[in-house]
Motif scaffolding. Structure first.
Motif, short mmCIF file in Angstrom:
data_model
loop_
_atom_site.label_atom_id
_atom_site.label_comp_id
_atom_site.label_asym_id
_atom_site.label_seq_id
_atom_site.Cartn_x
_atom_site.Cartn_y
_atom_site.Cartn_z
N ASN A 67 0.82 -1.20 0.00
CA ASN A 67 0.00 0.00 0.00
C ASN A 67 0.86 1.26 0.00
N THR A 126 -0.34 -2.97 -9.53
CA THR A 126 -0.19 -2.53 -8.14
C THR A 126 0.34 -1.11 -8.07
N ASP A 150 -3.83 -4.80 0.64
CA ASP A 150 -3.58 -5.03 -0.79
C ASP A 150 -2.61 -6.19 -0.97
N ALA A 195 -9.22 -2.05 -6.31
CA ALA A 195 -8.68 -3.32 -6.78
C ALA A 195 -9.37 -3.79 -8.05
#
Length: 221
Positions: A67, A126, A150, A195
């Motif tokens: 994150n 990501t 995450d 996401a």
């Protein structure tokens, strides 16, 4: 009269024997080292996490989430450790999906190319989603989280699936890619999660990767 040039192996110690033939399962595993190792790592991690308490599992996921906070404090290794945790689906389902999707890519294009596609999707999606989260935090958009959970395999998996579809048979490419894109877009529209947007980004990365000549080259041998 015996032919002195002939070779007789029957009953003599040290005589050459035919090489043992390996079963089909062993041959498949030998051809898929990347998939085999990754599946074993995911299985071991899932087994270990199942032995932990709920608080222990939550702490581990928090510590390995890729994150904004972890990026800001230099914990870039979470970009990789986050991909060792199956999240959002039962562990057996995620591991099976990896075995099938990554295995198909490795079978056709080899371990190096399959690894590059998976990592492009995992790392690229990501970084882009967490970059968007950082911008949201910078301009103080409500709902942005610096310590968001995450982890997971889905970005790399979706990118590899998109890569397979983009280089698959014409009918599969023509109908499979739009169907997957619509499914991911519907999930994003329903959940409004970052996401879910990352899954669409990962799909785009996989399709773009299919245009790279080196990645398109089939394995030899």
């Amino acid at each position: 009269m015996r032919d002195l040039g002939a070779t007789s192996t029957g009953g003599r110690p040290g005589a050459a024997r035919p090489a043992p033939s390996h079963g089909p399962a062993v041959r498949v595993l030998a051809r898929l080292p990347l998939t085999t190792v990754y599946v074993l790592l995911l299985t071991a991690m899932a087994w270990w996490l199942s032995s932990q308490s709920r608080a222990g599992r939550a702490r581990f996921v928090r510590y390995n989430s890729s994150n904004v906070h972890h990026m800001e404090v230099g914990k870039w290794w979470t970009l990789f450790t986050s991909g060792l945790v199956v999240d959002g689906v039962p562990a057996w389902a995620g591991i099976t999906a990896v075995a099938v999707v990554v295995g198909l890519a490795e079978w056709r294009w080899g371990a190096a190319r399959a690894a590059v596609v998976f990592l492009l999707g995992h790392l690229g999606a990501t970084l882009l989603t967490e970059g968007a989260m950082w911008v949201m935090l910078t301009v103080h958009i409500p709902g942005a989280l610096s310590r968001a959970r995450d982890v997971g395999i889905s970005y790399g998996l979706v990118a590899t699936g998109g890569f397979l579809l983009a280089l698959g048979p014409d009918r599969l490419r023509r109908y499979g890619l739009p169907a997957l894109a619509l499914l991911l877009a519907a999930a994003w529209a329903l959940d409004q999660e970052l996401a879910d947007a990352g899954h669409l980004i990962a799909l785009g990365i996989g399709v773009l990767a299919s245009r790279w000549a080196w990645l398109r080259r089939p394995r030899t041998g």
